[in-house]
Design a protein around this motif. Structure first.
Motif, PDB file in Angstrom:
ATOM      1  N   ARG A 125       0.812  -1.146  -0.397  1.00 13.59           N
ATOM      2  CA  ARG A 125      -0.418  -0.039   0.236  1.00 13.59           C
ATOM      3  C   ARG A 125       1.265   1.359  -0.071  1.00 13.59           C
ATOM      4  O   ARG A 125       1.777   1.510   0.955  1.00 13.59           O
ATOM      5  N   VAL A 126       0.899   1.990  -0.995  1.00 11.94           N
ATOM      6  CA  VAL A 126       1.716   2.913  -1.520  1.00 11.94           C
ATOM      7  C   VAL A 126       1.053   4.238  -1.158  1.00 11.94           C
ATOM      8  O   VAL A 126      -0.343   4.415  -1.036  1.00 11.94           O
ATOM      9  N   VAL A 127       1.397   4.981  -0.030  1.00 15.98           N
ATOM     10  CA  VAL A 127       1.062   6.693   0.373  1.00 15.98           C
ATOM     11  C   VAL A 127       0.915   7.336  -0.266  1.00 15.98           C
ATOM     12  O   VAL A 127       0.793   8.641  -0.072  1.00 15.98           O
ATOM     13  N   ARG A 128       2.935   7.162  -0.869  1.00 13.59           N
ATOM     14  CA  ARG A 128       3.239   9.108  -1.416  1.00 13.59           C
ATOM     15  C   ARG A 128       4.407   8.268  -1.832  1.00 13.59           C
ATOM     16  O   ARG A 128       5.323   8.110  -2.254  1.00 13.59           O
ATOM     17  N   VAL A 129       4.478   9.351  -3.087  1.00 21.38           N
ATOM     18  CA  VAL A 129       6.005   9.076  -3.649  1.00 21.38           C
ATOM     19  C   VAL A 129       6.714  10.350  -3.176  1.00 21.38           C
ATOM     20  O   VAL A 129       6.284  11.325  -3.979  1.00 21.38           O
ATOM     21  N   GLU A 130       7.776  10.837  -3.063  1.00 17.20           N
ATOM     22  CA  GLU A 130       8.885  11.822  -2.765  1.00 17.20           C
ATOM     23  C   GLU A 130       9.450  11.461  -4.242  1.00 17.20           C
ATOM     24  O   GLU A 130      10.776  10.658  -4.966  1.00 17.20           O
ATOM     25  N   ASN A 131       9.559  12.550  -4.336  1.00 14.65           N
ATOM     26  CA  ASN A 131       9.953  13.371  -6.211  1.00 14.65           C
ATOM     27  C   ASN A 131      11.355  14.289  -6.046  1.00 14.65           C
ATOM     28  O   ASN A 131      10.915  15.166  -5.304  1.00 14.65           O
ATOM     29  N   THR A 132      12.165  14.548  -6.984  1.00 11.70           N
ATOM     30  CA  THR A 132      13.399  14.895  -6.687  1.00 11.70           C
ATOM     31  C   THR A 132      13.804  15.338  -8.091  1.00 11.70           C
ATOM     32  O   THR A 132      13.166  14.069  -9.023  1.00 11.70           O
ATOM     33  N   SER A 133      14.583  15.837  -8.416  1.00 12.03           N
ATOM     34  CA  SER A 133      15.072  16.247  -9.631  1.00 12.03           C
ATOM     35  C   SER A 133      16.280  14.949  -9.894  1.00 12.03           C
ATOM     36  O   SER A 133      17.007  14.788 -11.203  1.00 12.03           O
ATOM     37  N   SER A 134      16.831  14.048  -9.086  1.00 11.66           N
ATOM     38  CA  SER A 134      17.757  12.767  -8.773  1.00 11.66           C
ATOM     39  C   SER A 134      17.701  11.793  -8.556  1.00 11.66           C
ATOM     40  O   SER A 134      18.052  10.132  -9.127  1.00 11.66           O
ATOM     41  N   ALA A 135      16.449  11.333  -8.391  1.00 10.30           N
ATOM     42  CA  ALA A 135      15.735  10.376  -7.577  1.00 10.30           C
ATOM     43  C   ALA A 135      14.097  10.202  -6.846  1.00 10.30           C
ATOM     44  O   ALA A 135      13.708  11.724  -6.574  1.00 10.30           O
ATOM     45  N   ALA A 136      13.631   9.132  -8.114  1.00  9.30           N
ATOM     46  CA  ALA A 136      11.623   9.216  -6.523  1.00  9.30           C
ATOM     47  C   ALA A 136      12.119   7.802  -5.389  1.00  9.30           C
ATOM     48  O   ALA A 136      12.660   7.167  -5.797  1.00  9.30           O
ATOM     49  N   THR A 137      10.203   8.533  -4.810  1.00  9.45           N
ATOM     50  CA  THR A 137      11.420   6.983  -3.389  1.00  9.45           C
ATOM     51  C   THR A 137       9.352   6.781  -3.357  1.00  9.45           C
ATOM     52  O   THR A 137       8.728   8.160  -2.988  1.00  9.45           O
TER      53      THR A 137
END
Length: 372
Positions: free
Chosen positions: A116-128
């Motif tokens: 169950r994914v609750v969010r995605v953290e996005n940056t210019s170098s990677a995503a979590t």
């Protein structure tokens, strides 16, 4: 360049993307929130150009041949007579067989259920990808293929990300062909049937059996009844499951309270022609899907891309939902094959954004009579 890619959502769009990306040599991980996967949740789908194209790329063309042919389209009058007949043969492909076929292209470790994914953290170098238990997974690219209630959208769009209710729902039935009463089967079998009362529509057709069976007597009859429900108390009542909890988008088979099932059958007897009345009465456990709209203003940002219904919720009247997801997946993987990641995402968005808007508009136009 080999990329580590996370895909949120393990339905057809996520599976298409995962299979193509893995075949291209990338390290792919799918996160599916359901506990056992999605097998058994689909009925039939209309084969479109994009679907045949992606199955050829995956070496799975045989999956498109598991279907049931409707020899003609008919439209009923209220008295049960056939008001219109159109000889346009159409094949309904087995969703379940297609799902199994494409999922088997992935090793079990690459397709994680109960995630169950609750969010995605996005940056210019990677995503979590962050799960509900706090577990986090870092990727070079995250693809949101998580449908109408996408939790990935906020990582891409700074505007509204909630899907908008369209004003009506789809009641659905899926019954063994042998359970369809003979009087109904005599009229409905081998045909794509419609009835259009004001502000409503019901349609039905045969689809393959649960294991892809296509022989007479082993197939299933699928009906879909679109009905208006005002947002608020009326919709909330229909979206409340048998445990008394409100569902966000749909109520699964076996979870619709018995009084609502009884009311559905009673309304069918009041407003539908006899063949459809018999089909509705033969379904002991109908399901319910509220119809929503969503259109993205963009499909990529930094290291996150949206695909399928996560980007554009296409109404089911178009019969293009799976085909659009296939088109998105092919365009994204083709861009990644020939371009660096940042440039590939730019090209993907430029190619697919207009197509998403076109299909969304088309779906709303087809659904307009249901909101009158």
């Amino acid at each position: 360049m080999t990329l580590r890619i996370g895909i949120v959502g393990g339905s057809m769009g996520g599976l298409f993307a995962a299979s193509l990306l893995r075949a291209a040599g990338h390290d792919v991980h799918v996160f599916e929130r359901s506990e056992r996967g999605l097998e058994g949740r689909g009925a039939g789908l209309v084969g479109q150009r994009e679907l045949y194209a992606i199955l050829r790329l995956l070496g799975c063309e045989q999956a498109a041949r598991v279907g049931v042919l409707a020899h003609e389209r008919i439209t009923f009058a209220r008295n049960g007579s056939i008001a219109q007949r159109d000889v346009t043969p159409q094949t309904q492909i087995s969703w379940d067989h297609l799902y199994r076929t494409v999922r088997h292209l992935l090793p079990p470790a690459a397709y994680r259920v109960g995630a169950r994914v609750v969010r995605v953290e996005n940056t210019s170098s990677a995503a979590t990808i962050v799960l509900d238990d706090g577990e986090a997974h870092r990727f070079d690219l995250v693809i949101g293929a998580d449908g109408v209630g996408s939790v990935v959208r906020p990582a891409v769009s700074h505007g509204p990300t909630a899907s908008t209710y369209a004003g009506y729902v789809a009641w659905r039935g899926l019954i063994a062909e042998t359970h369809l009463p003979a009087a109904a089967a005599a009229v409905l079998s081998e045909r794509f049937a419609f009835y259009h009362p004001r502000g409503s529509q019901i349609l039905g057709y045969l689809v393959p059996g649960p294991a892809g069976e296509t022989a007479p007597g082993q197939r299933r009859y699928n009906w879909v009844w679109y009905r208006q429900a005002a947002e608020g108390l009326a919709l909330d009542r229909w979206l409340t499951g048998s445990d008394g909890r409100l569902r966000a988008y749909s109520v699964a088979r076996g979870d619709v309270p018995l009084p609502l099932c009884d009311a559905l059958r009673e309304t069918a007897r009041e407003v539908l022609p006899t063949p459809f009345v018999l089909a509705v009465e033969a379904e002991p456990t109908p399901s319910l899907q509220a119809i929503f709209d969503y259109e993205s203003t963009r499909m990529v940002r930094d290291r996150v891309a949206l695909l399928g219904d996560a980007a554009f919720v296409i109404r089911p009247h178009t019969a293009m939902g799976v085909a659009k997801a296939a088109g998105d997946a092919m365009a994204l993987v083709a861009a990644l094959d020939r371009l660096p990641l940042e440039r590939a995402l730019f090209v993907y968005e430029a190619e697919r954004l207009a197509e998403g808007h076109r299909l969304a508009v088309y779906g709303r136009e087809l659904g307009r009579p249901l909101t009158i």
